[in-house]
Write an enzyme that holds these catalytic residues in place. Structure first.
Site, PDB file in Angstrom:
ATOM      1  CG  ASP A 121     -23.452  55.009  31.618  1.00  0.00           C
ATOM      2  OD1 ASP A 121     -23.319  55.177  32.787  1.00  0.00           O
ATOM      3  OD2 ASP A 121     -23.785  55.849  30.627  1.00  0.00           O
ATOM      4  CG  HIS A 178     -23.522  58.401  34.240  1.00  0.00           C
ATOM      5  ND1 HIS A 178     -23.420  57.911  33.047  1.00  0.00           N
ATOM      6  CD2 HIS A 178     -23.142  59.713  34.378  1.00  0.00           C
ATOM      7  CE1 HIS A 178     -22.841  59.041  32.396  1.00  0.00           C
ATOM      8  NE2 HIS A 178     -22.750  60.093  33.308  1.00  0.00           N
ATOM      9  CG  ASN A 228     -18.387  66.494  31.721  1.00  0.00           C
ATOM     10  OD1 ASN A 228     -19.039  67.035  30.532  1.00  0.00           O
ATOM     11  ND2 ASN A 228     -19.152  65.528  32.538  1.00  0.00           N
ATOM     12  CB  SER A 239     -22.604  62.069  30.517  1.00  0.00           C
ATOM     13  OG  SER A 239     -21.473  61.530  30.867  1.00  0.00           O
TER      14      SER A 239
END
Length: 820
Positions: free
Chosen positions: A223, A274, A377, A457
């Site tokens: 990430d 994130h 998404n 996520s």
């Protein structure tokens, strides 16, 4: 700090529809979409809207500078609690000290005599071993005794520390330490755990009864890297930064051994952090009385691998990260000493997977790694989204609180399993907070905090953590075996026609199967997915009812309370097979009830002692129309400042369902919107609902092309809370004699059934503080906050104060209540 758009001149947006990509205005492009304002199902009816149009600033340049400063300072407006780091809530028992003496087999009198210190009375409480004794120290009060009062009093915490130091120095004492309250581990004592509805939805509390993880199971997070956070630091292994381009890394160099998230990955220069949010879901330090909980609890076994930087990530860097995390060789990089069994990839792109990506997955799986990846998404078929469309990966879609697919989640045959990803525009459990996933995140001042995000996520790390729990029970499981178990044990009530895989992951059933359990001869056991549902007007929701045991569970369902006639259920009886779930539809039809907020209760009873559960049903009647929203299209000028022209500001009508269509000169825009919930005539302020495209997890720019229409620029608006607002301490559950003992807005229950009084708050139309939950009264006419607790095995006091017991609520948690 300026966060507001003042109202001066009037502008409006033109409502129109366009079925194609062509636009009749060659010098402008059209942007269309729908806003999704957060709806608090338990909130009191809002005031009538006084906003019929949006008024713009007269000076767009000054407005741009104000917004620019706000965006740069805050990064991105987020909703979150607490606004400041939580401090540890001490479980110290003042005066109680465990003492180990050099001499074994001392009598109680001898131990007290040897450990006595001037000014304090000592009581021998227990023998712990031949050398360990529990002693209680109290302050001697000879003057009080002379006047007829007590000759001793309890120690304060400060006095306890001083006494402990003196006892440690006593000759013949090998060591002395404080006695602290230890709670059962099945449900964590982290104060924000009560806000993590997403765990109960996936049956995690029951899974924790089987085990909370193993330090030997390494989980890699590919990430944006990681930030310092007290709920994560103890769980982190030494990771790596594999971003090869120094310009994209943001840290001034390329590949190095420092996976720190440098931020500034959002189009406005803000930071999503994130990776920190994802890591917190997998493994925030749990049951430590601080912050919130992770899916796994144990060990330093989370491996941060930074592959996304200020400009996103490259395929090459991601392939290197996958190779390194799985124990493969990456030339020039120090080999990974902690090969990851589970690799979380909450990232992706559009298109077909490259061969190098697929080869890397295949090789890593052959080394024993298991990839858990996000579906994406874009609300589209995941066949065009990688890594979801690859072989040998477990692809995760997202559901909302209701267990149904979230509006943004990709779908289709490539999706293997669903997990809770949240829907921040909703509050379907009526706790007063968005139905997002709450996890670790820095605030705008880079101080540790906790925030709500939504997305696949956020769903993915739930499954990665559950896979780690499965491997802790059976490390020999292969990637395919894990996938098969997840699918076979899933809650099928969350399947969908467009493709939601096997359904919602059932953590308990999956971990139990991995352990080799699932004995159908064991007795049935009733469990539910939530203890609270909230409705506005006439509506329905689905409750998941589970059998966490063997055999067939027979459940009877009834509705109680003064307003029971407004609530109905799809069936008054359920029959649930071993380790499976059934759906119960709950309907609200208020009929002729006057405007206001109401409560009723579902009562579920399992046959043959399989357990009972209650569900609070909160509903609102006569809610007025929502207020209009304002929308602003901002862009960066040549100097890098945010500008908003008059064309880029307008109203979005609530009466039109918050749909909008506007014409703008062609360029890249940031799209933001707000609703003036405070009624101050200002926007983007505390208490207002705020949103960005794509959402607060992924802030993106929109490319507007002259003569073309850009459709579906739709996003949610969530309540905004500034970082400066403190998180108040709660008095819920404390003893009291009057309401003033319970703080502002507090109530004191002084009936004979609540010994010593009980501080609470009305939660019919407001939220309960962290560490507490809302339950209805026996009459079903009111609802109050009660202190949350962990039900001990066999029942009993648990962490509740004397005279109270921890009552199991059927969802894996409990509340401190008087004994029945």
């Amino acid at each position: 700090m300026l966060r507001r758009l003042a109202l001066l001149g009037m502008l409006g947006l033109t409502a129109c529809n366009s079925d194609g990509d062509d636009d009749t205005t060659p010098t402008k492009g059209t942007v269309q979409g729908t806003l999704q304002p957060f709806q608090a199902g338990s909130a009191a009816a809002s005031a009538p809207s006084s906003l019929s149009a949006f008024f713009s600033l007269p000076n767009a340049k000054n407005l741009g500078r104000s917004v620019s400063r706000a965006l740069a300072a805050r990064g991105v407006w987020r909703t979150g609690i607490p606004s400041k780091p939580l401090t540890e809530q001490s479980s110290l028992l003042p005066g109680e000290i465990i003492v180990r003496f050099d001499t074994p087999d001392l009598s109680a009198e001898e131990a007290v005599a040897q450990a006595r210190i001037d000014g304090y009375h000592v009581v021998h409480q227990a023998y712990l071993s031949d050398t360990l004794h529990l002693l209680r120290y109290e302050v001697s009060q000879p003057q009080a005794m002379a006047s007829g009062g007590s000759n001793v009093r309890a120690l304060t915490q400060a006095e306890h520390v001083r006494v402990l130091q003196r006892v440690q120095a006593v000759q013949g004492v090998q060591y002395a330490e404080s006695n602290v309250r230890v709670r059962p581990l099945a449900v964590p004592n982290d104060p924000l755990y009560s806000r993590q509805w997403h765990y109960t939805n996936m049956n995690l509390p029951a899974a924790w009864d089987l085990g909370t993880g193993s330090e030997s199971i390494i989980i890699a997070v590919l990430d944006t890297g990681i930030t310092k956070h007290p709920d994560l630091d103890s769980r982190m292994l030494t990771g790596v930064d594999l971003i090869s381009d120094p310009n994209a890394a943001g840290d001034g160099n390329g590949v190095d051994a420092n996976p720190t998230d440098e931020g500034k990955d959002l189009p406005n220069g803000g930071s999503s952090y994130h990776g920190t949010h994802v890591a917190g879901t997998i493994g925030a330090a749990s049951n430590n009385g601080v912050g919130l909980s992770g899916v796994t609890w144990k060990g330093r076994n989370i491996l941060p691998v930074r592959v996304l930087g200020t400009k996103g990530g490259t395929l090459a860097d991601i392939v290197a990260g996958m190779t390194w995390a799985s124990g493969g060789n990456v030339p020039g990089v120090t080999p990974n000493a902690n090969r990851a069994r589970v690799i979380n990839m909450s990232l992706g792109g559009n298109g077909s997977p490259s061969q190098s990506l697929q080869d890397t997955v295949n090789q890593a799986v052959s080394r024993g790694s298991i990839f858990v990846v996000a579906a994406g998404n874009e609300n589209t078929n995941a066949s065009s989204s990688f890594p979801c469309n690859m072989n040998n990966v477990i692809c995760v879609g997202a559901v909302r609180f209701t267990g149904k697919r979230a509006s943004y989640s990709n779908y289709g045959a490539n999706v293997d399993i669903m997990a809770t990803g949240g829907q921040t525009s909703e509050d379907r459990n009526g706790d007063g907070f968005p139905d997002g996933v709450l996890s670790t995140l820095p605030n705008s001042s880079n101080q540790p905090s906790y925030e709500y995000y939504q997305g696949t996520s956020m769903a993915t790390p739930h499954v990665a953590g559950i896979v780690a729990l499965m491997l802790a029970q059976n490390p020999a499981l292969t990637s395919q075996e894990v996938e098969d178990i997840l699918k076979d044990t899933a809650d099928t009530t969350s399947k969908c026609s467009e493709g939601c895989g096997a359904g919602l992951v059932d953590a308990y059933a999956a971990v139990l199967r991995a352990k080799g359990g699932g004995d159908p001869t064991k007795p049935p056991k009733l469990a539910i997915s939530t203890t609270q549902l909230a409705f506005t007007g006439t509506n329905s929701q689905v409750l998941s009812v589970r059998n966490n045991g063997g055999g067939t569970l027979a459940v009877s369902v009834s509705v109680s309370g003064a307003n029971a006639s407004a609530v109905s259920v799809s069936s008054n009886t359920l029959s649930i097979a071993a380790y499976k779930s059934a759906s119960l539809t709950v309907n609200v039809n208020p009929g002729s009830l006057a405007p206001g907020s109401y409560v009723a209760q579902l009562d579920l009873t399992g046959a043959a002692g399989a357990g009972t559960a209650q569900v609070l049903v909160k509903f609102r009647v006569g809610a007025s129309e929502d207020k209009d929203a304002v929308i602003a299209f901002a862009y960066l000028d040549a100097a890098g400042e945010v500008q908003i022209d008059d064309d880029g500001i307008g109203t979005v009508s609530a009466a039109d369902g918050f749909s909008y269509s506007t014409k703008l000169p062609g360029r890249e825009y940031l799209v933001l919107a707000s609703i003036d919930d405070t009624g101050e005539g200002e926007y983007f302020d505390d208490g207002d609902r705020v949103g960005f495209w794509r959402d607060t997890t992924e802030v993106e720019t929109v490319e507007v092309t002259n003569g073309k229409t850009t459709s579906d620029i739709s996003f949610t608006l969530v309540p905004y809370k500034s970082d400066e607002d403190p998180q108040p301490d709660t008095t819920i559950g404390k003893a009291c004699t009057t309401g003033s003992d319970c703080g502002p807005g507090g109530l004191c229950i002084t009936s004979s059934t609540f010994p010593g009084g009980y501080c609470t708050e009305d939660c019919l139309s407001s939220s309960c503080p962290s560490g507490t939950a809302c339950y209805s009264t026996s009459s079903g006419a009111n609802a109050y906050c009660f202190l949350s607790c962990t039900p001990p095995a066999g029942g009993g006091q648990g962490s509740c104060r004397s005279g109270y017991e921890c009552s199991d609520d059927g969802s894996g948690g409990g509340a401190c209540l008087p004994p029945e």
